[in-house]
Design a protein around this motif. Sequence first.
Motif, PDB file in Angstrom:
ATOM      1  N   PRO A  46      10.117  84.907   5.116  1.00  0.00           N
ATOM      2  CA  PRO A  46      11.316  84.074   5.242  1.00  0.00           C
ATOM      3  C   PRO A  46      11.558  83.649   6.691  1.00  0.00           C
ATOM      4  O   PRO A  46      11.177  84.360   7.627  1.00  0.00           O
ATOM      5  CB  PRO A  46      12.435  84.994   4.742  1.00  0.00           C
ATOM      6  CG  PRO A  46      11.750  85.951   3.822  1.00  0.00           C
ATOM      7  CD  PRO A  46      10.401  86.182   4.427  1.00  0.00           C
TER       8      PRO A  46
ATOM      9  N   ASP B 226      19.212  77.024   0.539  1.00  0.00           N
ATOM     10  CA  ASP B 226      18.390  76.045   1.244  1.00  0.00           C
ATOM     11  C   ASP B 226      17.924  76.541   2.605  1.00  0.00           C
ATOM     12  O   ASP B 226      16.911  76.059   3.142  1.00  0.00           O
ATOM     13  CB  ASP B 226      19.158  74.724   1.413  1.00  0.00           C
ATOM     14  CG  ASP B 226      20.449  74.908   2.192  1.00  0.00           C
ATOM     15  OD1 ASP B 226      21.325  75.656   1.693  1.00  0.00           O
ATOM     16  OD2 ASP B 226      20.590  74.318   3.279  1.00  0.00           O
ATOM     17  N   LYS B 227      18.631  77.503   3.194  1.00  0.00           N
ATOM     18  CA  LYS B 227      18.262  78.033   4.508  1.00  0.00           C
ATOM     19  C   LYS B 227      16.933  78.802   4.468  1.00  0.00           C
ATOM     20  O   LYS B 227      16.314  79.040   5.498  1.00  0.00           O
ATOM     21  CB  LYS B 227      19.358  78.956   5.032  1.00  0.00           C
ATOM     22  CG  LYS B 227      20.684  78.260   5.334  1.00  0.00           C
ATOM     23  CD  LYS B 227      20.551  77.336   6.527  1.00  0.00           C
ATOM     24  CE  LYS B 227      21.904  76.711   6.896  1.00  0.00           C
ATOM     25  NZ  LYS B 227      21.771  75.766   8.035  1.00  0.00           N
TER      26      LYS B 227
ATOM     27  N   THR C 177      14.255  77.762   2.820  1.00  0.00           N
ATOM     28  CA  THR C 177      13.129  76.841   2.634  1.00  0.00           C
ATOM     29  C   THR C 177      12.496  76.481   3.976  1.00  0.00           C
ATOM     30  O   THR C 177      13.193  76.196   4.952  1.00  0.00           O
ATOM     31  CB  THR C 177      13.610  75.561   1.942  1.00  0.00           C
ATOM     32  OG1 THR C 177      14.226  75.910   0.692  1.00  0.00           O
ATOM     33  CG2 THR C 177      12.447  74.620   1.676  1.00  0.00           C
ATOM     34  N   LYS C 178      11.162  76.517   3.999  1.00  0.00           N
ATOM     35  CA  LYS C 178      10.472  76.123   5.230  1.00  0.00           C
ATOM     36  C   LYS C 178       9.066  75.600   4.900  1.00  0.00           C
ATOM     37  O   LYS C 178       8.449  76.028   3.914  1.00  0.00           O
ATOM     38  CB  LYS C 178      10.381  77.295   6.203  1.00  0.00           C
ATOM     39  CG  LYS C 178       9.406  78.389   5.822  1.00  0.00           C
ATOM     40  CD  LYS C 178       9.295  79.428   6.937  1.00  0.00           C
ATOM     41  CE  LYS C 178       8.185  80.428   6.686  1.00  0.00           C
ATOM     42  NZ  LYS C 178       8.052  81.416   7.766  1.00  0.00           N
TER      43      LYS C 178
ATOM     44  N   GLU D 205       5.526  74.028   0.868  1.00  0.00           N
ATOM     45  CA  GLU D 205       6.916  74.421   1.093  1.00  0.00           C
ATOM     46  C   GLU D 205       7.191  75.748   0.372  1.00  0.00           C
ATOM     47  O   GLU D 205       6.922  75.880  -0.810  1.00  0.00           O
ATOM     48  CB  GLU D 205       7.867  73.346   0.563  1.00  0.00           C
ATOM     49  CG  GLU D 205       9.316  73.540   0.995  1.00  0.00           C
ATOM     50  CD  GLU D 205      10.213  72.402   0.552  1.00  0.00           C
ATOM     51  OE1 GLU D 205      10.598  72.395  -0.643  1.00  0.00           O
ATOM     52  OE2 GLU D 205      10.514  71.512   1.376  1.00  0.00           O
ATOM     53  N   VAL D 206       7.671  76.734   1.132  1.00  0.00           N
ATOM     54  CA  VAL D 206       8.018  78.024   0.537  1.00  0.00           C
ATOM     55  C   VAL D 206       9.522  78.233   0.675  1.00  0.00           C
ATOM     56  O   VAL D 206      10.171  77.654   1.551  1.00  0.00           O
ATOM     57  CB  VAL D 206       7.243  79.180   1.197  1.00  0.00           C
ATOM     58  CG1 VAL D 206       5.765  79.075   0.903  1.00  0.00           C
ATOM     59  CG2 VAL D 206       7.485  79.222   2.701  1.00  0.00           C
ATOM     60  N   GLY D 207      10.067  79.079  -0.216  1.00  0.00           N
ATOM     61  CA  GLY D 207      11.513  79.286  -0.191  1.00  0.00           C
ATOM     62  C   GLY D 207      11.941  80.549  -0.899  1.00  0.00           C
ATOM     63  O   GLY D 207      11.127  81.433  -1.196  1.00  0.00           O
ATOM     64  N   TYR D 208      13.200  80.637  -1.204  1.00  0.00           N
ATOM     65  CA  TYR D 208      13.847  81.836  -1.745  1.00  0.00           C
ATOM     66  C   TYR D 208      13.121  82.393  -2.971  1.00  0.00           C
ATOM     67  O   TYR D 208      12.975  83.611  -3.108  1.00  0.00           O
ATOM     68  CB  TYR D 208      15.296  81.492  -2.103  1.00  0.00           C
ATOM     69  CG  TYR D 208      16.108  82.630  -2.664  1.00  0.00           C
ATOM     70  CD1 TYR D 208      16.562  83.663  -1.846  1.00  0.00           C
ATOM     71  CD2 TYR D 208      16.446  82.654  -4.020  1.00  0.00           C
ATOM     72  CE1 TYR D 208      17.322  84.706  -2.363  1.00  0.00           C
ATOM     73  CE2 TYR D 208      17.214  83.690  -4.540  1.00  0.00           C
ATOM     74  CZ  TYR D 208      17.653  84.711  -3.715  1.00  0.00           C
ATOM     75  OH  TYR D 208      18.410  85.734  -4.227  1.00  0.00           O
ATOM     76  N   ASN D 209      12.655  81.544  -3.845  1.00  0.00           N
ATOM     77  CA  ASN D 209      12.019  81.992  -5.087  1.00  0.00           C
ATOM     78  C   ASN D 209      10.631  82.579  -4.884  1.00  0.00           C
ATOM     79  O   ASN D 209      10.047  83.128  -5.826  1.00  0.00           O
ATOM     80  CB  ASN D 209      11.941  80.840  -6.091  1.00  0.00           C
ATOM     81  CG  ASN D 209      13.305  80.409  -6.583  1.00  0.00           C
ATOM     82  OD1 ASN D 209      14.213  81.239  -6.693  1.00  0.00           O
ATOM     83  ND2 ASN D 209      13.473  79.129  -6.868  1.00  0.00           N
ATOM     84  N   ASN D 210      10.100  82.463  -3.674  1.00  0.00           N
ATOM     85  CA  ASN D 210       8.751  82.955  -3.403  1.00  0.00           C
ATOM     86  C   ASN D 210       8.713  84.393  -2.878  1.00  0.00           C
ATOM     87  O   ASN D 210       7.626  84.945  -2.694  1.00  0.00           O
ATOM     88  CB  ASN D 210       8.035  82.041  -2.403  1.00  0.00           C
ATOM     89  CG  ASN D 210       7.836  80.638  -2.921  1.00  0.00           C
ATOM     90  OD1 ASN D 210       8.255  79.667  -2.303  1.00  0.00           O
ATOM     91  ND2 ASN D 210       7.200  80.512  -4.082  1.00  0.00           N
TER      92      ASN D 210
END
Length: 448
Positions: free
Chosen positions: A30, A43-44, A46-47, A121-126
Amino acid sequence: MNLICRQSLRHYKKEKFIQSNITIMNALLPPDEVRGMTVFKIDKFTKPVTVPVLVINKNYVESANKVLKNYIIKLNNFKPIRSGSNDSECAFYLDPAKFSSCEDLNLTFVSAENLKYVQIEVGYNNWNHDEILKAVLPEKSMLSSYSAIGSIVHVNLKPELLGYKDIIGRVLNDKLKGCKSVVNKIDSINNVYRNFEYEIIYGSTDLKTTVKENKCLFDLDFSEVYWNPRLCTEHERILNKLKSGDVLYDVFAGIGPFSVPAAKLGCIVLANDLNPNSCKWLEINKKKNRIKDELLTIINKDGSKFIQEDLRTHYILWSKKITSETNVHVTMNLPAIAVDFVKHFSNLFEWEEISDHSLPILHVYTFVKTDNNYEEGLKSIMEEYFSNIKDDDIQEIIRVRNVAPNKEMVRITFQMRKDMLCKSESIKKRKLNEIKIEHDVKKSKDDS
């Protein structure tokens, strides 16, 4: 001057190399920006991340997979092996922290031409709950542990983490399978019913749930009764000491983690608890696990009264029936005060009321402070509460679990003797009778 410049340049390159490695290592974690977040904003997390991708012919997929399985990206909800741009190709998405060059792979059918870099793109669900919370919470104040009780997750938040309780509750609820409520303990267990004050920090206010332990199902309402999943191993240890036909007196039964599986095993069980809600759920669990009435009797009274009345009456009756193969066990799992109840076994019977065999085996739980010396703490408890026990009476002293940094939960198992259970007057009377019998026998011999 030139020497100083060269040294400075080397130092600068070294620092850049270290920073670059750290960036690569953290690429699939993260983003740093979520550190200290107290209001959840999905959304914070996501990167964008640039990752290496190996595109190879599908004919070589099986061979490649044996090597590349150690390099592929491992993220939740991310497919690391995908179809290529045409039907004959397969793309392997690799972890940039593990993969450096094609030469390291030692695959003859792979070269630099097979390698490309793409942005994903990776995010919270990953990420899982542990990865998310490690990124959000202060580095020196991590969530050390939690307990899963059916659909309820129970945490004990340190004061410095209370400002993050909304985030912690949301993440645990999202990430732990089957979780419907996250509960934070806000007070110690200090009342007669063995439950504590709590707050629901996320999810449903309905705290009814079902847990499975030792091949039995237990329904409970976490707001009404006590349940600790960390005692499962200890419950099993005691059950392994029991066999069909044995007798179990469960002085502080709760909802039945000892009583229900013991009765299911074929033991005769008297289960007592002061909390009427515990007895209510124990009755529900008796029916849920199809326990016969003749095997499990449920009683709702203070432990001292249970020992002096129900246990006493039942044991006198059973003492005449039981054989040397039958064992009688007493469990006293209320570690804060259980040792105080041991005294109620003294002077409980007249000598002639009970037999000489199958005397009760007591399993008593207590807390021992370990800040100075565990052995000294245990010795102090033994001297205060078990002064009439001999070394040969003690069968086991088990450290059950660590409760706090300087606090251990301990089980003391010992075999009770008849002279410990019977009234002193009864013992004196017995001895006088023995003396009289010996005198009469001797007189008879002399007369003859």
